[in-house]
Scaffold this active site. Structure first.
Site, PDB file in Angstrom:
ATOM      1  N   SER A  58       5.027   0.045   3.696  1.00 26.77           N
ATOM      2  CA  SER A  58       6.161  -0.731   3.184  1.00 26.77           C
ATOM      3  C   SER A  58       7.268   0.166   2.660  1.00 26.77           C
ATOM      4  O   SER A  58       8.454  -0.133   2.815  1.00 26.77           O
ATOM      5  CB  SER A  58       5.697  -1.670   2.071  1.00 26.77           C
ATOM      6  OG  SER A  58       5.177  -0.909   1.003  1.00 26.77           O
ATOM      7  N   GLY A  81       2.260  -2.028   0.918  1.00 29.96           N
ATOM      8  CA  GLY A  81       2.161  -1.328  -0.358  1.00 29.96           C
ATOM      9  C   GLY A  81       1.793   0.126  -0.217  1.00 29.96           C
ATOM     10  O   GLY A  81       0.906   0.602  -0.906  1.00 29.96           O
ATOM     11  N   THR A  82       2.451   0.837   0.668  1.00 25.99           N
ATOM     12  CA  THR A  82       2.110   2.243   0.905  1.00 25.99           C
ATOM     13  C   THR A  82       3.323   2.944   1.477  1.00 25.99           C
ATOM     14  O   THR A  82       4.187   2.310   2.065  1.00 25.99           O
ATOM     15  CB  THR A  82       0.973   2.323   1.952  1.00 25.99           C
ATOM     16  OG1 THR A  82      -0.202   1.801   1.392  1.00 25.99           O
ATOM     17  CG2 THR A  82       0.716   3.762   2.389  1.00 25.99           C
ATOM     18  N   THR A  83       3.358   4.271   1.274  1.00 31.65           N
ATOM     19  CA  THR A  83       4.263   5.078   2.075  1.00 31.65           C
ATOM     20  C   THR A  83       3.472   6.241   2.629  1.00 31.65           C
ATOM     21  O   THR A  83       2.805   6.957   1.875  1.00 31.65           O
ATOM     22  CB  THR A  83       5.430   5.627   1.242  1.00 31.65           C
ATOM     23  OG1 THR A  83       5.989   4.589   0.463  1.00 31.65           O
ATOM     24  CG2 THR A  83       6.476   6.233   2.130  1.00 31.65           C
TER      25      THR A  83
END
Lengths: 242, 210
Positions: free
Chosen positions: A147, A17-19
């Protein structure tokens, strides 16, 4: 980021849940992250800060397990502080990256942290090290993780050039994040971006309505009926969500 | 079929593009496969998912469309072919894993692209991509795709996009095959792996054996 750890974390990387995006350019480094922390469909924090300072000029971009990466950053900040007290100098980026890597490697059965160590030191200027899960250390010209990064490998590869100018590098990071946030449901919200060069640390905060929008996105609501509803709810003391 | 497949309409027709890798686990069973299959003279399909399932569907559709063409006495429309592919996918959804893109040219609707996903949904779009490699080029395609490109621009876009998909997806690779369908007919092109420029971190192709 995955706030609640699943049963087995020794398996392949969980949904993060991140970039996070970083690159070197002619003169320093630029790096940035989105701001979304979600538990399932609920966005627990829409403007979180996924970039932790390790020293004045070294930063850690965090993806993977939120608690694990927080503990890692706290520990490495402490070690670096001690090391710089003993040496009398600013710590080197390689030392910081190595410390992060050793924590990942020596505790590989327990930790799930996919991180980027980015910084500036007087020995080698701007540097970027990828420190993925399990304890690899890789010096890179550009790196992405989290992700949302799946969706932008093609974009980042096609757009990256060596020796970009500061403006080009910042645009590369910002657009990469915006494209990932468009397609990844677990990334979104705000963009926090840093540029490090020999002049120091420059921080840019891009609120959600100023993030570049791409095909398929609805424009952020401004004024009109939606704005009036949100505005009036705030005035009347009601809860304003979103 | 770990795959990267793309189809898009351009000003005058459609271009379909695919990589050429078929893998079973880590073994590349076929490094020069042809994932672009004709369904009739003016409609082709791109296949992703299970190789056997998609070959079976293509075989049935070729047969039925040939019959339909004979009865129709005229060019079959792309929509009809896409609909038949959908029927196969939808009615057998519990037994199959097939993601197909059906694209072609007919004189009524010009160039058209239909994407048929796992459960049997059909969506008509000017641009479609599928397969494991398509994930990695979402950002690239969001940024660079435009409506109504020229044939040359469309070809360049497809080959660039496939190049990155093939770099970053382990299940995609080999060479790039494209099929261009216009009112004039069908044109096949082939770009050998050694002619695809290396991307970040890759060795130049002459040094690589396969």
């Amino acid at each position: 980021m995955d706030v609640s750890r699943g049963a087995s974390h020794a398996e392949a990387a969980p949904s993060t849940g991140t970039t996070i995006v970083a690159c070197t350019y002619k003169g320093g480094v630029v790096f940035g992250a989105d701001g979304r922390v979600s538990i399932g469909n609920y966005i627990m924090n829409r403007a979180s800060n996924k970039i932790a300072p390790l020293s004045d000029y070294i930063f850690l971009c965090r993806s993977g397990s939120a608690p694990d990466t927080q503990i890692i950053s706290d520990n490495v900040r402490h070690y670096l502080h001690q090391a710089s007290a003993e040496s009398g100098e600013e710590p080197s980026v390689l030392m910081a990256a190595n410390l992060v890597r050793l924590l990942n490697y020596n505790n590989k059965d327990h930790l799930v942290g996919a991180m980027l160590v980015v910084g500036w030191d007087k020995h080698a200027g701007g540097q970027l090290y990828g420190v993925p899960i399990s304890g690899t250390l890789a010096k890179e010209k550009w790196a992405i993780d989290g992700s949302g990064s799946s969706y932008i490998w093609g974009y980042c590869d096609s757009e990256f050039k060596e020796d970009m100018t500061r403006a080009e590098a910042e645009n590369w990071v910002k657009e990469a994040l915006a494209l990932a946030m468009t397609r990844d449901a677990s990334s979104g919200g705000t963009i926090r971006m840093y540029t490090l060069d020999d002049a120091g640390v420059h921080y840019t905060y891009i609120p959600g309505d100023q993030v570049p929008q791409f095909m398929g996105d609805l424009p952020f609501p401004t004024g009109g009926p939606v704005g009036a509803v949100l505005g009036s709810a705030g005035r009347e003391g009601g809860m304003v969500i979103g | 079929l770990g795959t990267s497949i793309i189809a898009l309409t351009f000003d005058g027709g459609v271009i379909l593009g695919a990589d050429s890798r078929t893998s079973t686990g880590n073994y590349i069973a076929n490094r020069a496969s042809d994932k672009i299959t004709p369904l009739c003279d003016n409609v082709y399909t791109l296949r992703s998912g299970s190789a056997s399932d998609t070959q079976a569907i293509a075989g049935y559709v070729q047969h039925f469309i040939a019959q339909h063409q004979a009865e129709e006495g005229d060019q079959v429309t792309v929509k009809t072919v896409a609909n038949l592919v959908k029927m196969m996918a939808y009615n057998n959804k519990d037994f199959m894993q097939a993601g197909l893109i059906v694209a072609g040219f007919d004189k009524h609707g010009g160039g058209q692209v239909y994407s048929i996903s796992l459960g049997g949904t059909v969506t008509a779009t000017p641009f479609a991509m599928s397969g494991s490699g398509s994930t990695y080029i979402n950002g690239f395609c969001d940024k660079y795709w435009r409506e109504n490109m020229s044939e040359q621009d469309a070809m360049e876009f497809i080959t660039r996009a496939l190049r990155y998909a093939m770099t970053w997806d382990a299940s995609s690779g080999g060479c790039i095959r494209t099929v261009t369908i216009t009112a004039a007919g069908v044109k096949r092109q082939f770009i050998q792996g050694s002619q695809i420029p290396p991307t970040y971190g890759e060795l130049p192709r002459q040094q690589v054996v396969a």
